[in-house]
Design a protein around this motif. Structure first.
Motif, PDB file in Angstrom:
ATOM      1  N   GLN A  81      -5.518   9.320   6.369  1.00 33.27           N
ATOM      2  CA  GLN A  81      -5.889   7.458   6.363  1.00 33.27           C
ATOM      3  C   GLN A  81      -5.135   6.422   6.325  1.00 33.27           C
ATOM      4  O   GLN A  81      -4.810   6.612   4.843  1.00 33.27           O
ATOM      5  CB  GLN A  81      -7.576   7.446   6.031  1.00 33.27           C
ATOM      6  N   VAL A  82      -5.566   5.383   6.630  1.00 34.27           N
ATOM      7  CA  VAL A  82      -4.495   4.440   6.454  1.00 34.27           C
ATOM      8  C   VAL A  82      -5.128   3.555   4.995  1.00 34.27           C
ATOM      9  O   VAL A  82      -6.185   3.275   5.513  1.00 34.27           O
ATOM     10  CB  VAL A  82      -3.632   3.720   7.154  1.00 34.27           C
ATOM     11  N   ASP A  83      -4.299   3.425   4.188  1.00 36.60           N
ATOM     12  CA  ASP A  83      -5.011   2.559   3.254  1.00 36.60           C
ATOM     13  C   ASP A  83      -5.616   1.591   2.826  1.00 36.60           C
ATOM     14  O   ASP A  83      -5.383   1.052   4.418  1.00 36.60           O
ATOM     15  CB  ASP A  83      -3.785   2.615   2.000  1.00 36.60           C
ATOM     16  N   ASP A  84      -6.590   0.889   2.865  1.00 36.16           N
ATOM     17  CA  ASP A  84      -7.590   0.332   3.336  1.00 36.16           C
ATOM     18  C   ASP A  84      -7.313  -0.860   2.251  1.00 36.16           C
ATOM     19  O   ASP A  84      -7.539  -2.485   2.962  1.00 36.16           O
ATOM     20  CB  ASP A  84      -8.649  -0.093   1.648  1.00 36.16           C
ATOM     21  N   CYS A  85      -5.288  -1.369   1.972  1.00 35.39           N
ATOM     22  CA  CYS A  85      -4.913  -1.915   2.085  1.00 35.39           C
ATOM     23  C   CYS A  85      -4.099  -2.159   2.326  1.00 35.39           C
ATOM     24  O   CYS A  85      -3.611  -3.951   2.114  1.00 35.39           O
ATOM     25  CB  CYS A  85      -4.065  -2.101  -0.040  1.00 35.39           C
TER      26      CYS A  85
END
Length: 179
Positions: A81-85
């Protein structure tokens, strides 16, 4: 957990025997050139524990990659998953190989198997890839597996310090556009 096999590679669950070679990779300045600081053995081991936990939670993640002819651990590949930031969302493909495995087509082979799994098994509509603007080798792999650069998505990585690791490029591939 799903294991993937190609002509020359097995993408599989991590083993205790992988921890030493993985730590060696993470302490290699050339392997880490586009990734940031070198990792200690403890940090390296902790990353594998995190990979395994995430794989168990989501059903996908980072596989250990071994050469089928020798059984040697040569790196990792997978989906995350792509990081939230980050300034975008989605699922990202990635790979990292030991220097001894560079230049043999292993990254492309592992990435193609990973893409097939993401599209055919997981049913993902799109897969992203991110690297530093200076990581031309990874960008070449991205193009070889059919990804195209999305210049509008290029960004400065908010987790990277000022300097050459901050400017990043974004590549994409849709399920309908794969090679």
């Amino acid at each position: 957990m799903t294991e993937l096999r190609t002509d020359r590679l097995t993408l599989r669950r991590w083993r205790d025997s992988d921890l030493g070679p993985w730590a060696t990779m993470n302490a290699d300045p050339e392997v880490r050139e586009h990734l940031g600081d070198l990792l200690t053995r403890e940090q390296s081991d902790a990353s594998v524990a995190c990979f395994q936990a995430e794989f168990d939670q989501r059903g996908y993640g980072w596989w250990a990659v071994e050469a089928r002819d020798t059984g040697e651990f040569i790196g990792f590949a997978g989906l995350d998953q792509v990081d939230d930031c980050m300034p975008f969302t989605g699922v990202e493909i990635g790979w990292r190989l030991a220097r001894s495995a560079w230049g043999q087509g292993y990254a492309t082979e592992a990435a193609l198997a990973t893409l097939a799994h993401g599209f055919d098994t997981l049913g993902l509509p799109e897969i992203l890839a991110v690297t530093t603007a200076t990581n031309l080798r990874s960008q070449a792999v991205m193009r070889r597996i059919g990804m195209t650069r999305d210049p509008a998505g290029d960004f400065d990585d908010p987790t990277a310090p000022e300097g050459p690791l901050r400017p990043n490029v974004l590549y994409r591939i849709a399920r309908t556009a794969r090679v």
